[in-house]
Write a protein that holds these residues in place. Structure first.
Motif, short mmCIF file in Angstrom:
data_model
loop_
_atom_site.label_atom_id
_atom_site.label_comp_id
_atom_site.label_asym_id
_atom_site.label_seq_id
_atom_site.Cartn_x
_atom_site.Cartn_y
_atom_site.Cartn_z
N SER A 113 16.91 -0.86 -55.89
CA SER A 113 17.77 -1.27 -54.78
C SER A 113 18.32 -0.06 -54.04
CB SER A 113 18.92 -2.13 -55.30
OG SER A 113 19.80 -2.48 -54.25
N TYR A 114 18.82 0.91 -54.79
CA TYR A 114 19.37 2.12 -54.15
C TYR A 114 18.30 2.82 -53.33
CZ TYR A 114 20.77 6.96 -53.61
OH TYR A 114 21.01 8.20 -53.09
N ARG A 115 17.13 2.96 -53.87
CA ARG A 115 16.07 3.69 -53.18
C ARG A 115 15.55 2.94 -51.95
NH1 ARG A 115 16.58 5.55 -58.07
NH2 ARG A 115 15.72 7.58 -58.70
N LEU A 116 15.37 1.65 -52.08
CA LEU A 116 14.90 0.88 -50.93
C LEU A 116 15.90 0.93 -49.78
CD1 LEU A 116 13.36 -2.31 -52.60
CD2 LEU A 116 12.13 -0.60 -51.24
N GLN A 117 17.17 0.82 -50.09
CA GLN A 117 18.18 0.85 -49.04
C GLN A 117 18.32 2.25 -48.45
OE1 GLN A 117 21.81 -1.66 -49.62
NE2 GLN A 117 20.99 -1.95 -51.68
N ALA A 118 18.23 3.26 -49.31
CA ALA A 118 18.40 4.64 -48.82
C ALA A 118 17.25 5.07 -47.93
CB ALA A 118 18.54 5.58 -50.01
N PRO A 182 6.42 13.81 -41.20
CA PRO A 182 6.71 13.51 -42.61
C PRO A 182 5.50 12.95 -43.33
CG PRO A 182 7.73 11.88 -41.16
CD PRO A 182 7.21 12.98 -40.28
N MET A 183 5.40 13.26 -44.62
CA MET A 183 4.27 12.80 -45.42
C MET A 183 4.71 12.06 -46.68
SD MET A 183 1.15 15.11 -46.90
CE MET A 183 -0.14 14.44 -47.93
N VAL A 184 5.58 12.69 -47.47
CA VAL A 184 6.03 12.09 -48.73
C VAL A 184 7.52 12.33 -48.89
CG1 VAL A 184 5.71 11.99 -51.23
CG2 VAL A 184 3.78 12.58 -49.78
N ILE A 185 8.20 11.34 -49.47
CA ILE A 185 9.62 11.47 -49.81
C ILE A 185 9.76 11.33 -51.33
CG2 ILE A 185 11.91 10.41 -49.60
CD1 ILE A 185 11.01 9.41 -46.81
N TYR A 186 10.44 12.29 -51.92
CA TYR A 186 10.72 12.24 -53.36
C TYR A 186 12.23 12.11 -53.58
CZ TYR A 186 6.07 14.35 -53.58
OH TYR A 186 4.73 14.61 -53.44
N PHE A 187 12.60 11.25 -54.50
CA PHE A 187 13.99 11.19 -54.92
C PHE A 187 14.16 12.20 -56.06
CE2 PHE A 187 13.86 7.28 -52.60
CZ PHE A 187 15.16 7.08 -52.15
N THR A 188 15.01 13.19 -55.82
CA THR A 188 15.19 14.24 -56.82
C THR A 188 15.88 13.67 -58.05
OG1 THR A 188 17.34 14.90 -55.96
CG2 THR A 188 15.39 15.96 -55.01
N THR A 192 23.52 15.28 -61.50
CA THR A 192 24.82 14.82 -61.01
C THR A 192 24.64 14.10 -59.68
OG1 THR A 192 25.22 16.91 -59.84
CG2 THR A 192 26.05 16.74 -62.09
N GLY A 193 25.47 13.10 -59.44
CA GLY A 193 25.43 12.40 -58.17
C GLY A 193 24.21 11.51 -58.02
N SER A 194 24.16 10.78 -56.92
CA SER A 194 23.02 9.91 -56.64
C SER A 194 21.80 10.75 -56.27
CB SER A 194 23.35 8.96 -55.49
OG SER A 194 24.45 8.12 -55.82
N PRO A 195 20.60 10.25 -56.57
CA PRO A 195 19.39 10.99 -56.20
C PRO A 195 19.33 11.25 -54.70
CG PRO A 195 18.87 9.22 -57.72
CD PRO A 195 20.29 9.02 -57.32
N LYS A 196 18.81 12.41 -54.35
CA LYS A 196 18.68 12.81 -52.95
C LYS A 196 17.23 12.62 -52.51
CE LYS A 196 20.04 16.88 -54.16
NZ LYS A 196 20.42 16.58 -55.56
N TYR A 394 16.84 17.23 -46.68
CA TYR A 394 17.33 16.08 -47.42
C TYR A 394 17.64 15.00 -46.38
CZ TYR A 394 17.97 19.27 -51.37
OH TYR A 394 17.77 20.18 -52.38
N ILE A 395 16.93 13.90 -46.45
CA ILE A 395 17.07 12.86 -45.43
C ILE A 395 18.48 12.28 -45.43
CG2 ILE A 395 16.25 10.57 -44.71
CD1 ILE A 395 13.53 11.32 -45.81
N ASP A 396 19.04 12.14 -44.22
CA ASP A 396 20.37 11.56 -44.02
C ASP A 396 21.46 12.32 -44.78
OD1 ASP A 396 19.20 9.57 -42.46
OD2 ASP A 396 18.94 8.22 -44.17
N ASN A 397 21.22 13.59 -45.03
CA ASN A 397 22.19 14.39 -45.77
C ASN A 397 22.20 15.82 -45.22
OD1 ASN A 397 23.97 15.45 -47.64
ND2 ASN A 397 23.01 14.44 -49.40
N PRO A 398 22.62 15.99 -43.96
CA PRO A 398 22.60 17.34 -43.37
C PRO A 398 23.53 18.31 -44.09
CG PRO A 398 23.80 15.79 -41.98
CD PRO A 398 23.12 14.98 -43.02
N GLU A 399 24.59 17.80 -44.69
CA GLU A 399 25.50 18.69 -45.42
C GLU A 399 24.80 19.30 -46.62
OE1 GLU A 399 26.15 15.50 -44.77
OE2 GLU A 399 27.66 15.63 -43.16
#
Length: 539
Positions: A113-118, A182-188, A192-196, A394-399
């Motif tokens: 759920s987290y990954r699909l929404q993110a 873009p080609m591939v997205i990986y959730f790190t 700590t914290g939610s996957p990026k 990092y998608i949607d995470n410029p900080e």
């Protein structure tokens, strides 16, 4: 046969690949290798030539484009185990310009759920094992439009991958993409914290191996590569899709639903596999077997990465098999940063030298390059020109993207040293370093010592509070079954003395706890932060 095995007897046929389009070997002859060789250990096999791989992937590309309505730039989440469809979807996404979002089969409904929404994926492709988990959360994922199931049977609300594949024509024109697309997205798999979401482009993954990756694998059309990484991680893309096929090598895959030492050793003995990649945990498992009873007739090159491999395992593997384990180091964001190349002098414990694409250095907190032998952060120079192999953002995470840069460098968050010959040595994550009475201690230094002891299967070293020293080293130790009934207090003292003898005495673990297993990420990395938080009462 179970459900997963049955599907391959009907969807794919065992083929003897025609070699008219096979790559040429060094002697000018056509390679006899297939492009893809899949086995399940129970008699089922799939073998494709490069020509057949193209045929099947074009049909899958039509499923994604014509049936699912996906277009260039759309995202599809792929969560499959080691089955042929995983490879076909990878190639089909390259053909269509669709961004692939990879996930491991161990994900829970909450993870999905987290990954699909993110990632805002419009489509998900999985099998029976995870379909119910997807259904449980699909209503919360407003961007999800299509669900494809790889299964012999039908499921309400899902399109059947196998049926759609069979009905598609094998004609497909590749969509034109640019190097920065873009080609591939990986959730790190951060501790700590939610996957990026780390995004790689067509250039950072697709063109990178042409320039750089011969060095960590150095494959030819005559080679057969077996990468044992989980399909959710970047090393699976590098070691079992992009890099072997760029050099015309065969990708070998064992279904391997469970990582079993005997199965792996028997497979290496039976099939003409010339190169393997595995995490250090794999080699630690394998050396506990009587390796003298196995004969690896074809195996020539062994590579390990993900975390440091203790020298004792390297020595034992070399002694019993005659083969050297070459270490490599990289991250989701970077691919391979450095490695021990074929023919290079091996320094046990070192990760090797910088890969050709990168200018890796050891820097301080002010982004100054440190001299050889001095400890600092492992970093990659990104200015004045960003290297091709590095992730885009990092998608949607410029900080987070901005915080990963310091001066002219991308900082990995890992600490290490580089010697006079340019060899890198890993000390640990920046927040894993233990500071005891002013002495800075890398956890891998302690773990390498402990793991050399016959009683120890694996260990993890973290900081623990101490009223006198501020913090001390505590080791969590998994014992070999043969030592589980020993006097634990006596064994603790023996292991402490062992560390004092092997390395500087100030590094020895003043505290020790024997445990059944260590907490790990789904990539197999030890979650030291979880152990450390427990020690400091942060749970």
């Amino acid at each position: 046969m179970n459900q997963q095995q049955t599907q391959f007897s009907t969807l794919w046929v065992l083929v003897v690949p025609p070699h008219s389009l096979a790559p040429e070997a060094a002697d000018g002859k056509r390679s006899s290798n297939p492009a893809f060789w899949w086995v399940n250990g129970r008699g089922n096999e799939v073998r494709w030539s490069f020509e057949e791989l193209g045929f099947h992937s074009r049909k899958v590309a039509n499923v994604l484009s014509d049936i699912c309505g996906l277009q260039k730039g759309d995202r599809v989440m792929l969560i499959l185990p080691r089955i042929p469809e995983w490879w076909l979807v990878n190639v089909a996404c390259m053909r269509t310009g669709i961004s692939l979002v990879l996930g491991t089969s161990q994900l829970t409904a909450k993870d999905i759920s987290y990954r699909l929404q993110a990632c805002k994926a419009k489509c998900i492709i999985t099998n029976d094992m995870l379909a119910s988990a997807v259904d449980a959360v699909a209503s919360d994922c407003q961007f999800l439009k299509t669900k494809l199931i790889v299964s012999e049977g039908r499921r309400d609300g899902w399109l059947n991958f196998n049926e759609l594949y069979k009905a598609q024509p094998a004609d497909h024109i590749c969509v034109k993409t640019k190097i920065q697309d873009p080609m591939v997205i990986y959730f790190t798999s951060g501790t700590t914290g939610s996957p990026k979401m780390a995004e790689h482009s067509q250039g950072s993954l697709g063109f990178r191996p042409v320039i750089s990756e011969r060095y960590w694998l150095d494959l030819t059309p005559e080679d057969m590569m077996w990468c044992l990484s989980d399909t959710g991680w970047i090393i699976a893309s590098l070691g079992s899709v992009l890099d072997p096929w760029v050099f015309g090598s065969c990708v070998f895959v064992h279904n391997l639903p469970q990582v079993e030492s005997a199965t792996i050793l028997n497979t290496l003995s039976r099939f003409p596999i010339t190169a393997i990649f595995g995490a250090p945990t794999l080699f630690r498992m394998l050396v506990q077997h009587d390796l003298t009873s196995y004969k690896f007739m074809s195996l020539q090159h062994c590579t390990s990465g993900g975390e440091p491999l203790n020298p004792e395992v390297m020595e034992q593997w070399k002694r019993t098999t005659g083969l050297t384990i070459c270490e490599m180091y990289g991250q989701t964001e970077t691919g391979i940063i450095c490695s021990v190349f074929k023919g290079m002098k091996i320094k046990p414990g070192s990760m090797g030298k910088t890969a050709p694409l990168y200018d890796a250095q050891i820097i301080d907190e002010n982004a100054n390059v440190l001299p050889p032998g001095q400890e600092g952060e492992i970093a990659i120079r990104i200015k004045p020109k960003r290297p091709l192999g590095l992730f885009s953002k990092y998608i949607d995470n410029p900080e987070k993207t901005a915080s990963s840069e310091r001066g002219n460098f991308f900082i990995t968050g890992d600490r290490g040293t580089m010697d006079e010959e340019g060899y890198f040595w890993f000390l640990g994550r920046s927040d894993d370093i233990i500071n005891s009475s002013g002495y800075r201690i890398g956890p891998s230094e302690v773990e390498n010592c402990l793991d050399r002891a016959p009683a120890v299967v694996e260990s993890a070293a973290v900081s623990s509070p101490d009223p006198l020293r501020g913090e001390v080293v505590k080791a969590f130790v998994v014992l070999s079954p043969a030592f589980s009934s020993c006097d634990l207090e006596k064994l603790r003292l023996e292991l402490q003395e062992h560390v004092k003898k092997v390395t500087a005495p100030y590094k020895y673990p003043r505290k020790m706890e024997f445990v059944q297993e260590l907490p790990k990420t789904i990539t197999g990395k030890i979650k030291r932060n979880e152990l450390r938080n427990k020690e400091w009462g942060r749970m």
